[in-house]
Design an enzyme around this catalytic site. Structure first.
Site, PDB file in Angstrom:
ATOM      1  N   ARG A   1      18.178  -1.781   5.293  1.00  0.00           N
ATOM      2  CA  ARG A   1      17.608  -2.403   3.956  1.00  0.00           C
ATOM      3  C   ARG A   1      17.198  -3.371   3.818  1.00  0.00           C
ATOM      4  NH1 ARG A   1      19.660  -2.789  -0.845  1.00  0.00           N
ATOM      5  NH2 ARG A   1      21.826  -0.972  -0.322  1.00  0.00           N
TER       6      ARG A   1
ATOM      7  N   TYR B   1      -8.357   2.851  -5.243  1.00  0.00           N
ATOM      8  CA  TYR B   1      -7.927   3.526  -4.594  1.00  0.00           C
ATOM      9  C   TYR B   1      -6.922   4.714  -5.786  1.00  0.00           C
ATOM     10  CZ  TYR B   1      -3.914   7.089  -1.758  1.00  0.00           C
ATOM     11  OH  TYR B   1      -3.509   7.800  -1.901  1.00  0.00           O
TER      12      TYR B   1
ATOM     13  N   ASP C   1      -6.422  -5.404  -1.552  1.00  0.00           N
ATOM     14  CA  ASP C   1      -5.877  -4.503  -0.422  1.00  0.00           C
ATOM     15  C   ASP C   1      -6.879  -3.945   0.795  1.00  0.00           C
ATOM     16  OD1 ASP C   1      -6.382  -1.710   0.070  1.00  0.00           O
ATOM     17  OD2 ASP C   1      -4.892  -0.525  -1.307  1.00  0.00           O
TER      18      ASP C   1
ATOM     19  N   LYS D   1      -3.010   4.435   7.425  1.00  0.00           N
ATOM     20  CA  LYS D   1      -4.170   5.086   7.547  1.00  0.00           C
ATOM     21  C   LYS D   1      -5.188   4.199   9.139  1.00  0.00           C
ATOM     22  CE  LYS D   1      -4.750   6.483   3.544  1.00  0.00           C
ATOM     23  NZ  LYS D   1      -4.637   6.185   2.436  1.00  0.00           N
TER      24      LYS D   1
END
Ligand code: PLP
Length: 381
Positions: A49, A101, A173, A198
């Site tokens: 982690r 988005y 972004d 993407k």
């Protein structure tokens, strides 16, 4: 010597695994790592982690591509944005680009507003709107450029200047153009976020998200949040990202070249009302785009003259797939009103021009003539 971005995407950070020489960076599928001894001496890995070698390789690769000092990999783009907004505290305001988005809008309004963060939405492509929205409690400006789905272009350097003058963070972004075409940190932004799902991944097979920063203190804060929250990218998905990024350059070039041909075809078509593609010289954001990016990307939105053509087109497609998401090798088409943007209030949608007649196309790497033929058949009278 500083290498070209086309080379950097192929080689990543270490080029090969330093332990074995493996050219394909290994998937270190281990949750935990043996301590060297009882002193504080470390190999750099304790528990996945916190850090894992495969994730570290993809994070360091992203930092190189975006010209940052540190990058963080998450299990999705939304996980990246969720972690990022833990930098802010109740009562603080963030200026946000109004065309964004749908999932990001939902995160802000349905989740973070409940924790006391305030969001003010403005059209950031008109730079004076940004300055007008800055208040005493403003902490950051968050934008996408080109925007989703109406492809508005925001001048990143101009926003960053306003931010610097007012002691705010500029967050971009960069999912649509990727560092292959646009590097916001070089233009003065402080933080870049990505949906790696993407273009970076590029194969419609993996969810991933990234944040990239240049400031060391910000990097420390994001590192603390990342290991505390735990929404990290798994070793296998990190490897899929590394594999995808190797072909980012050739994919982006091909997808962009296809997109331009499709945009020009749509522009001439009688059943098409308007085409939104940044690479068309009549697009409003064309000049700023040429100034701040080395490419226009492969996202096109367009409106059809009659709403009934939407159904006709979507039902007749043979090459392009009617599905959400974008950026992969397969061309996908979406209907934002009923899919990606369904959580945004009707009043905002109509103001932005996101109507029943709007379709958004993510252009893949298929033969351009097959894509054009698919659209031609679907738009026939
Ligand atoms: C898809 C997307 C996101 C969200 O990323 P996920 O990987 O789906 O969580 C954020 N921003 C943009 C611009 C996107 O296209």
């Amino acid at each position: 010597m500083s290498k070209s971005i086309a080379t950097k995407v192929v080689h990543g950070s270490q080029k090969v695994d330093p332990y074995t020489g493996a050219v394909s960076f290994p998937i270190y599928q281990s949750a935990t790592f043996k301590h060297l001894d009882t002193t504080d001496q470390r190999r750099g890995y304790d528990y996945s982690r916190e850090q894992n070698p495969t994730r570290q390789e993809v994070e360091e690769s992203l930092a190189i591509l975006e010209a940052g000092t540190a990058a963080f990999a998450y299990s999705s783009g939304m996980a990246a944005i969720t972690d990022l907004f833990k930098l802010f505290s109740p009562g603080e305001q963030i200026v946000v680009a109004d065309d964004l988005y749908g999932g990001t809008y939902r995160l802000f309004e349905e989740i973070y507003a409940g924790y006391g963060l305030e969001f003010t939405y403005v059209d950031t492509s008109e730079i004076e709107n940004v300055l007008a929205a800055v208040q005493e409690n403003t902490k950051a400006i968050f934008l996408e450029t080109p925007s989703n789905p109406t492809m508005k272009v925001t001048d990143i350097a101009a926003v960053a200047e306003i931010a610097q003058n007012n002691d705010l963070l500029t967050i971009v972004d960069n999912t649509f153009l990727t560092p292959y075409y646009q590097q916001p940190l070089q233009l003065g932004a402080d933080i870049v976020v990505h949906s790696g799902t993407k273009f970076l991944g590029g194969h419609n097979d993996t969810l991933a998200g990234f944040t990239v920063v240049k400031d060391e203190e910000l990097a420390d804060s994001l590192s603390l949040i990342q290991k505390s929250v735990g929404a990290v990218l798994s070793p296998f998905d990190s490897w899929l990202m590394l594999r995808g990024i190797k072909t980012l350059g050739v994919r982006m070039d091909k997808q962009q070249s296809n997109a331009l041909q499709i945009a020009e075809f749509l522009q001439e078509h009688q059943q098409v009302e308007e085409v939104f593609y940044v690479g068309l010289s009549e697009h409003e954001g064309y000049d700023i785009s040429c100034k701040q990016a080395s490419g226009f990307g492969a996202m096109i939105s367009f409106t059809v003259k009659e709403p009934k053509l939407v159904e006709q087109l979507l039902e007749s497609l043979e090459v392009i797939t009617f599905a959400e998401s974008l950026g992969g090798v397969e061309s996908l088409i979406t209907h934002p009103v009923s899919q990606t943007h369904q959580d945004i209030p009707e009043s905002i949608l109509s103001r932005l021009g996101i109507t029943e007649s709007l379709l958004r196309l993510s252009v893949g790497i298929e033969a351009a003539e097959d894509l054009v033929e698919d659209l031609e058949r679907g738009l026939k009278n």
